[in-house]
Scaffold this motif. Structure first.
Motif, PDB file in Angstrom:
ATOM      1  N   GLU A  74       0.984  -1.149  -0.007  1.00 25.41           N
ATOM      2  CA  GLU A  74       0.241  -0.158   0.028  1.00 25.41           C
ATOM      3  C   GLU A  74       0.939   1.460  -0.066  1.00 25.41           C
ATOM      4  N   ASP A  75       2.022   1.444   0.718  1.00 25.84           N
ATOM      5  CA  ASP A  75       2.812   2.523   0.772  1.00 25.84           C
ATOM      6  C   ASP A  75       3.885   2.393  -0.496  1.00 25.84           C
ATOM      7  N   GLU A  76       3.761   1.515  -1.346  1.00 23.72           N
ATOM      8  CA  GLU A  76       4.693   1.635  -2.391  1.00 23.72           C
ATOM      9  C   GLU A  76       4.054   2.483  -3.666  1.00 23.72           C
ATOM     10  N   TRP A  77       4.523   3.474  -3.874  1.00 23.61           N
ATOM     11  CA  TRP A  77       3.870   4.229  -5.013  1.00 23.61           C
ATOM     12  C   TRP A  77       4.192   3.564  -6.441  1.00 23.61           C
ATOM     13  N   ASN A  78       3.098   3.275  -7.264  1.00 22.73           N
ATOM     14  CA  ASN A  78       3.546   2.574  -8.746  1.00 22.73           C
ATOM     15  C   ASN A  78       2.549   3.173  -9.579  1.00 22.73           C
ATOM     16  N   VAL A  79       2.932   2.778 -10.915  1.00 21.80           N
ATOM     17  CA  VAL A  79       2.486   3.659 -11.986  1.00 21.80           C
ATOM     18  C   VAL A  79       1.218   3.533 -11.976  1.00 21.80           C
ATOM     19  N   SER A  80       0.512   2.575 -11.665  1.00 22.42           N
ATOM     20  CA  SER A  80      -1.078   2.198 -11.785  1.00 22.42           C
ATOM     21  C   SER A  80      -1.736   3.416 -10.537  1.00 22.42           C
ATOM     22  N   MET A  81      -1.416   3.488  -9.296  1.00 24.56           N
ATOM     23  CA  MET A  81      -1.632   4.214  -8.424  1.00 24.56           C
ATOM     24  C   MET A  81      -1.574   5.752  -8.970  1.00 24.56           C
ATOM     25  N   ALA A  82      -0.603   6.198  -9.661  1.00 23.24           N
ATOM     26  CA  ALA A  82      -0.207   7.218 -10.227  1.00 23.24           C
ATOM     27  C   ALA A  82      -1.132   7.686 -11.335  1.00 23.24           C
ATOM     28  N   ALA A  83      -1.380   6.902 -11.943  1.00 24.91           N
ATOM     29  CA  ALA A  83      -2.347   6.967 -12.977  1.00 24.91           C
ATOM     30  C   ALA A  83      -3.989   7.409 -12.520  1.00 24.91           C
ATOM     31  N   GLY A  84      -4.143   6.423 -11.590  1.00 20.81           N
ATOM     32  CA  GLY A  84      -5.586   6.752 -10.874  1.00 20.81           C
ATOM     33  C   GLY A  84      -5.633   8.039 -10.335  1.00 20.81           C
ATOM     34  N   THR A  85      -4.524   8.586  -9.579  1.00 26.98           N
ATOM     35  CA  THR A  85      -4.309   9.836  -9.043  1.00 26.98           C
ATOM     36  C   THR A  85      -4.620  11.124 -10.062  1.00 26.98           C
ATOM     37  N   CYS A  86      -3.915  10.852 -11.106  1.00 28.98           N
ATOM     38  CA  CYS A  86      -3.790  11.681 -12.198  1.00 28.98           C
ATOM     39  C   CYS A  86      -5.078  11.996 -13.012  1.00 28.98           C
ATOM     40  N   LEU A  87      -5.992  10.499 -13.237  1.00 25.69           N
ATOM     41  CA  LEU A  87      -7.112  10.714 -13.679  1.00 25.69           C
ATOM     42  C   LEU A  87      -8.101  11.393 -13.072  1.00 25.69           C
ATOM     43  N   SER A  88      -8.175  11.308 -11.664  1.00 25.59           N
ATOM     44  CA  SER A  88      -8.978  12.122 -10.481  1.00 25.59           C
ATOM     45  C   SER A  88      -8.576  13.688 -10.755  1.00 25.59           C
ATOM     46  N   LEU A  89      -7.556  13.876 -10.574  1.00 27.31           N
ATOM     47  CA  LEU A  89      -7.141  15.420 -10.867  1.00 27.31           C
ATOM     48  C   LEU A  89      -7.397  15.923 -12.463  1.00 27.31           C
ATOM     49  N   LEU A  90      -7.439  14.883 -13.275  1.00 26.41           N
ATOM     50  CA  LEU A  90      -7.955  15.419 -14.713  1.00 26.41           C
ATOM     51  C   LEU A  90      -9.466  15.458 -14.707  1.00 26.41           C
TER      52      LEU A  90
END
Length: 855
Positions: free
Chosen positions: A332-348
């Motif tokens: 859960e604490d390991e930031w990966n590309v899937s998590m980053a994409a979810g965050t970016c989509l939310s900001l988008l």
């Protein structure tokens, strides 16, 4: 003393050897500071010394100048001593060992952080520039020098280095160019550029220089070395954050393409930074949209270029593809590309709003029933990510259609799918509560979430969060004056029992136990009158747990057990606090039991325990609920309160304790006069403390007003001292260049105005009111200065107008007529600017009071 041996011993695995060496070095630094520093310097520069020992010397050298208590000692050293240490550090930059060069770069930066602000070592940047550009300079020297520049930029305020910006930028860009043969030099240069971006603003204003910088950074994103690529994308993220308004041309010509390709990069570190670039674009554009709304028709300083909306067709497919790159056993604490994409989509979604729905919905529909869990989870994540930003009316039919399927997916065979589904349901409960139809969705939704409370810790935490949002949003739509049950009433007993069961867990993995306590608090706060018996039963259970923890207190061994005990007691106190506020005077039958337990808890916890704050907040809630009936509890509690008030090193505890004086004063009113002398003494001690945080002192000033308001004319013995203190504090003026000081002065003035308001109101309509006449000009002078600032916060306006009205009301017979007829004051009361309803009402009242007092 053999310096090398001593430093080596500080790293010994044997604790006694380590402690002895550390003590000897500390003694040497006290007895002969110059010799001690020269000794460390000689070890650092010596190529024959083992690397780990040189590192120890570098760390010791770095710490000495950097720490505030040592900086004056450094500056007081003889010039020849300082010069020798600097020369050794600069020489070590070119060491055959790259790591030794890094140690030296930290030492040089530490010394620079002390000397450059004082106007010393002014030739340092030129020296470093020579190292970077020198034809004979080794790769190690260039790398270490660029690291040094980066560390200096990181440690020193931009305005100090702004005069050297050109030289620094020249050195850094030179090292970052694609023509530089050594990748290590390019990487160090890119990192140094990242740290220097904030203070090369003037260079960015000049188109030619900006073009060159952007060319070098863009070329670096295509470097063959992965680390250089990552560093270059990090620079682009920072540039977008700092210079959004200058990015139009570069987005069109290069950045759109570079970053979209970067997001697809096989190296996850590169892809993460490319995704972060678009997250930053969205954050900037969300902020600009908010600013545009606040300008009320005026043209904002920076206008959104809608980069996110323009790039939508290009970046959405990539983000959706990245969502499917989950790892089976991802931490859960390991930031990966899937998590980053979810965050970016939310900001988008927040940046482009309704425009996000069309490109994303086909992906959700095509994947939500996929046999591959990666695609199912990605579809649910995509859905959850776009729930905030678009118009609720656009989303409502989609959510209505999806809710039954999402509720069923809480029984999915895959843990990650269930976890993301619980999170998505939590988002729906939080942002689109009206889509949940009580007669259709509510029962199966609650059943699914309560069942999820028996799953893995992460799923439990998300189910608690969803249940909490459900309670909070339902309560917001509920009319508190209505005796009718809410839609949740029939489920209260079931939900509270399930949450209490979760909190019985001995562990708190993924913070699920804490999440359950937070959900319990939400249901306490949201309770309608018909479920009060459930709340009463809950607090009895909570008090039993406090009692049990107190009984086992002496059995606790080890730091982990102690922390667990503190955290549990803190959560329990928090529930008691909220139940007390909810029940008000209805808590009285439990008052003795609660106060007895809290006093025992405070005794058991110890002075440094974090649970003390939570215990004190519970006392404050009980005090507010019982009013004068709290009086019997004050004598046994006061010794603990005074101890906390004198704990000046613990700002948080001290703040809560100061607030309790206000709570007690408000609860007891005139009866609190018997404690006023002790209260005022300990508060004034706090103001004189050199250790106490300055924000706590603001709370103290405001509390003077609470005491005065409660006891009225009985405050007379403290009036002169208090008014002198308030006048002195009010004389502090903000420095417009120091943003922290500007914020502090604004808060300080609010605290002083609150104090004045309490004092004036306490004396108003009493025979002692005349005592305030001499202070009226000083009070209004502070009001004038507060209202004269560019940033006129609504809270400050309301306080200021209220205080003007209180003064006029206090002296309605014309006793202070001249000060009330000052031009600035009359002009202020006629102001027509846009303001909130309550503030406007206060302004009108103040105008009426002044009119009466000046007839």
């Amino acid at each position: 003393m053999d310096a090398t041996e001593l430093l080596a011993n500080t790293l010994s695995p044997d604790a006694n050897t380590r402690q002895d060496a550390t003590q000897k070095l500390e003694t040497a630094s006290i007895e002969n500071y110059p010799e001690y520093m020269l000794m460390l310097s000689s070890v650092l520069v010596n190529e024959a010394t083992p690397l780990h020992v040189r590192n120890a010397a570098g760390l010791a050298l770095k710490k000495r100048p950097l720490r505030p208590q040592y900086s004056t000692r450094w500056l007081a050293l003889a010039d020849e001593v300082k010069t020798k240490i600097k020369q050794d550090a600069l020489m070590t930059l070119g060491s055959a060992s790259a790591k030794a060069g890094t140690f030296a770069s930290q030492v040089v930066a530490a010394i620079a952080a002390v000397e450059l602000p004082e106007g010393h070592w002014n030739d340092l940047i030129e020296i470093l520039l020579g190292f970077v550009n020198g034809p004979q300079s080794s790769t190690n020297l260039k790398v270490a020098t660029l690291q040094t520049i980066g560390f200096i930029c990181e440690a020193i305020k931009p305005e100090i280095l702004s005069l050297k910006a050109n030289e620094i930028l020249t050195a850094v860009i030179h090292g970052a160019r694609k023509e530089e043969p050594a990748a290590e030099v390019q990487l160090a240069a890119i990192h140094a550029l990242f740290n220097s971006l904030e203070f090369v603003r003037e260079n960015f204003e000049r188109e030619g220089e900006r073009n060159y910088i952007m060319q070098v950074v863009c070329e670096a994103t295509q470097n063959g070395n992965d680390s250089v690529q990552v560093g270059a994308f990090e620079c682009l993220v920072r540039i977008m954050s700092l210079y959004y308004d200058k990015m139009g041309l570069y987005m069109e010509q290069a950045l759109f393409g570079l970053t979209v390709v970067g997001m697809k990069n096989a190296n996850e570190r590169v892809a993460l930074q490319a995704v972060e670039f678009w997250s930053t674009v969205c954050e900037e554009e969300i902020e600009l949209a908010l600013e545009a709304q606040e300008e009320y028709g005026e043209q904002p300083e920076t206008v959104s270029r809608d980069f996110a909306k323009i790039a939508l067709p290009e970046i959405v497919p990539v983000l959706l593809m990245l969502l499917t790159k989950q790892e089976e056993d991802a931490d859960e604490d390991e930031w990966n590309v899937s998590m980053a994409a979810g965050t970016c989509l939310s900001l988008l979604a927040g940046a482009v709003q309704d425009s996000i729905v069309g490109p994303v919905i086909p992906f959700i529909e095509g994947n939500i029933k996929s046999e591959d869990w990666h695609h199912r989870e990605a579809a649910v994540m995509a859905f959850g990510s776009i729930l905030e930003g678009p118009d609720p009316e656009v989303l409502t039919p989609l959510v209505n259609q999806a809710l039954p399927l999402l509720i069923d997916m809480m029984a999915d065979a895959n843990v990650q799918v269930k976890d993301t589904t619980a999170w998505t349901l939590g988002r729906i409960c939080d942002t689109l509560i009206n889509t949940i139809k009580p007669d259709v969705h509510l029962h199966p939704l609650i059943q699914a979430l309560v069942t999820g409370l028996r799953d893995t810790p992460r799923i439990v935490a998300n189910c608690c969060w969803a249940l909490m949002n459900l309670a909070e949003q339902t309560a917001m739509a509920y009319d508190e004056d209505s005796p009718q049950p809410t839609h949740l009433s029939q489920y209260y007993q079931h939900i509270m029992a399930a949450l209490l069961q979760v909190t019985e867990s001995p562990s708190n993995e993924a913070n699920f136990r804490t999440a359950a306590y937070e959900a319990i608090v939400a249901y306490v706060n949201a309770a309608s009158p018909d479920v009060i018996p459930v709340i009463q039963n809950t607090v009895v259970t909570i008090l039993q747990r406090v009692e049990h923890l107190l009984q086992i207190h002496n059995q606790i061994v080890g730091v982990d057990d102690r922390n667990n005990w503190n955290e549990l007691q803190g959560n329990l106190c928090n529930v008691v606090t909220h139940v007390t506020r909810k029940l008000g005077s209805g808590i009285q039958p439990l008052g003795d039991r609660i106060m007895t337990l809290i006093l025992q808890l405070i005794q058991s916890a110890g002075r440094t325990s974090t649970v003390l704050e939570d215990a004190f907040l519970a006392v404050g809630a009980l005090c507010g609920a019982l009013d004068t009936n709290f009086a019997p509890y004050i004598p046994p509690f006061l010794p603990f309160l005074y101890t906390a008030l004198k704990a000046h090193e613990d700002a948080q505890l001290c703040t809560v304790a100061v607030g309790l004086i206000g709570d007690i004063s408000r609860a007891l009113q005139e009866q609190s006069a018997q404690y006023a002398n002790s209260f005022m003494t300990v508060l004034l001690e706090g103001l004189q403390s050199e250790v106490l945080n300055r924000n706590v002192k603001i709370s103290i000033l405001a509390t003077f007003g609470d005491v005065a308001l409660a006891i009225g004319p009985a405050f007379e013995p403290y009036l002169q001292t208090t008014m002198n203190v308030l006048h002195q504090a009010g004389s502090v003026e903000p420095n417009p260049l120091d943003y922290d000081l500007v914020d502090y002065v604004a808060q300080l003035r609010e605290g002083i105005l609150e104090a004045y308001t309490g004092i004036v109101t306490g004396f108003k309509k009493t025979e002692a009111a005349h005592l305030l006449v001499p202070y009226a000009p000083a009070i209004l002078d502070l009001v004038k200065r507060a209202l004269g600032e560019d940033e006129r916060l609504d809270s400050l306006l309301r306080l200021s107008y209220g205080l003007i009205g209180d003064l006029a009301d206090c002296f309605s017979q014309g006793q202070i007529k001249p000060v009330l007829l000052q031009d600035w004051l009359i002009g202020e009361l006629r102001v027509k600017q846009r303001m909130q309803g309550e503030t406007k009402k206060t302004l009108r009242w103040a105008r009426d009071m002044v009119k009466i007092a000046t007839q």
